[in-house]
Design an enzyme around this catalytic site. Sequence first.
Site, PDB file in Angstrom:
ATOM      1  N   ASP A 166      49.321  57.725  63.675  1.00 12.50           N
ATOM      2  CA  ASP A 166      50.266  56.913  63.363  1.00 12.50           C
ATOM      3  C   ASP A 166      51.695  57.455  63.513  1.00 12.50           C
ATOM      4  O   ASP A 166      51.843  58.670  63.054  1.00 12.50           O
ATOM      5  CB  ASP A 166      50.347  56.212  61.907  1.00 12.50           C
ATOM      6  CG  ASP A 166      49.018  55.035  61.731  1.00 12.50           C
ATOM      7  OD1 ASP A 166      48.274  55.165  62.541  1.00 12.50           O
ATOM      8  OD2 ASP A 166      49.152  54.815  60.561  1.00 12.50           O
ATOM      9  N   HIS A 215      50.682  58.953  56.061  1.00 15.98           N
ATOM     10  CA  HIS A 215      52.368  58.796  56.495  1.00 15.98           C
ATOM     11  C   HIS A 215      52.927  59.885  55.834  1.00 15.98           C
ATOM     12  O   HIS A 215      52.919  60.245  54.377  1.00 15.98           O
ATOM     13  CB  HIS A 215      52.578  57.672  56.150  1.00 15.98           C
ATOM     14  CG  HIS A 215      51.927  56.180  56.910  1.00 15.98           C
ATOM     15  ND1 HIS A 215      52.009  54.983  56.719  1.00 15.98           N
ATOM     16  CD2 HIS A 215      51.162  56.606  58.096  1.00 15.98           C
ATOM     17  CE1 HIS A 215      51.215  54.402  57.669  1.00 15.98           C
ATOM     18  NE2 HIS A 215      50.726  55.378  58.598  1.00 15.98           N
ATOM     19  N   ASP A 217      56.284  60.007  54.890  1.00 17.98           N
ATOM     20  CA  ASP A 217      57.616  59.444  54.397  1.00 17.98           C
ATOM     21  C   ASP A 217      57.526  59.272  53.099  1.00 17.98           C
ATOM     22  O   ASP A 217      58.395  58.652  52.346  1.00 17.98           O
ATOM     23  CB  ASP A 217      58.197  58.623  55.177  1.00 17.98           C
ATOM     24  CG  ASP A 217      57.147  57.329  55.639  1.00 17.98           C
ATOM     25  OD1 ASP A 217      56.017  57.135  54.952  1.00 17.98           O
ATOM     26  OD2 ASP A 217      57.650  56.546  56.608  1.00 17.98           O
ATOM     27  N   CYS A 318      59.317  52.692  56.421  1.00 20.33           N
ATOM     28  CA  CYS A 318      58.120  51.828  56.855  1.00 20.33           C
ATOM     29  C   CYS A 318      58.617  50.625  57.752  1.00 20.33           C
ATOM     30  O   CYS A 318      57.946  50.146  58.627  1.00 20.33           O
ATOM     31  CB  CYS A 318      57.104  51.576  56.001  1.00 20.33           C
ATOM     32  SG  CYS A 318      56.400  53.068  54.941  1.00 20.33           S
TER      33      CYS A 318
END
Length: 333
Positions: A166, A215, A217, A318
């Site tokens: 991703d 992810h 972040d 996001c």
Amino acid sequence: MFPDWKTINEVTVPPGEWAEIEKRLGGAGIPYPDAMVAAALKDRAEFIHILEAEGVNVRHVERSNFAAPFATPGWNVTSGFCAANPRDPFLVIGNEIIETPMADRARYFESWAYRALFKEYFHAGAKWTAAPKPQLLDELYDANYTLPTPDEAMRYIVTDFEPVFDAADCVRCGRDIFMQLSNVTNRSGMKWLQRHLGDGYRVHEIQNLSPEAIHIDTTFMPLAPGKLLINPEWIDVDKLPPILKSWDILIAPPPVPNKDPLGVVSEWISINFLMLDEERIIVEKGQEPLIKALKGWGFKPIPCSFDSYYPFLGAFHCATLDVRRRGTLQSYF
């Protein structure tokens, strides 16, 4: 649509919690309640207002039918998910838009919502690339996966059957890309990205200490040249790439519990914010300790409501994909 296919989702929340989240919403593969969508749209409208007031040109994607079932020769799902998080399926490097090979079957056709916009960018001169579309066969997912104990080496549910990643597992700093392995990103995906970008860019591995990682972040957020914010629970400072040794490492304060009605995201969604430049930063308004810390570090935080967006599995970083930024490509290293 609330995800019907849940192989990855079940291991990115504490054991047993995904089933409870499903019950809270009414089941798998059903539309999100209208009230929940309306609340998220209200927060998004506030976010867009701030972005436009700060001089950002905001573009929107097309409506898509995520309720439609789809299939490949190897598997089928009863519905898709949503297009709330453009950071996940696309990585913008210079003038190139890269469609990433996502590991989640329910998100296989998510890129269709962006096609009209990307065609426009292509005709305006952008490069438009898609990584090899993954098969997402059963071999990609470890059928015997269990969370590793603290004494075991880190492992995730995706195998190296084929390259998957991703874009939200990547953070860009000039010509350096920081990238983590996770439950949606494997080492083959990391190798594909480095080979595709070539010698002009360097991909550095970030080690996440959470076996539920999905992810980067919520874990590792560069704020400005020489300043890096980390989640102290999931990052070991001593294991950061050597090129970061000269940076100021800022330790994120403990997050204020958020008001996500589903409880589907980590509390560390608190550091999933959007940097507009080296000073301005959009942050959830309820994270008062974080806002105070950012001010103390010389930043200009802009508070915004966003708790109601969390059921759609994202926050400010996001929910955006910065396609163009003013200035020239720079590298701090």
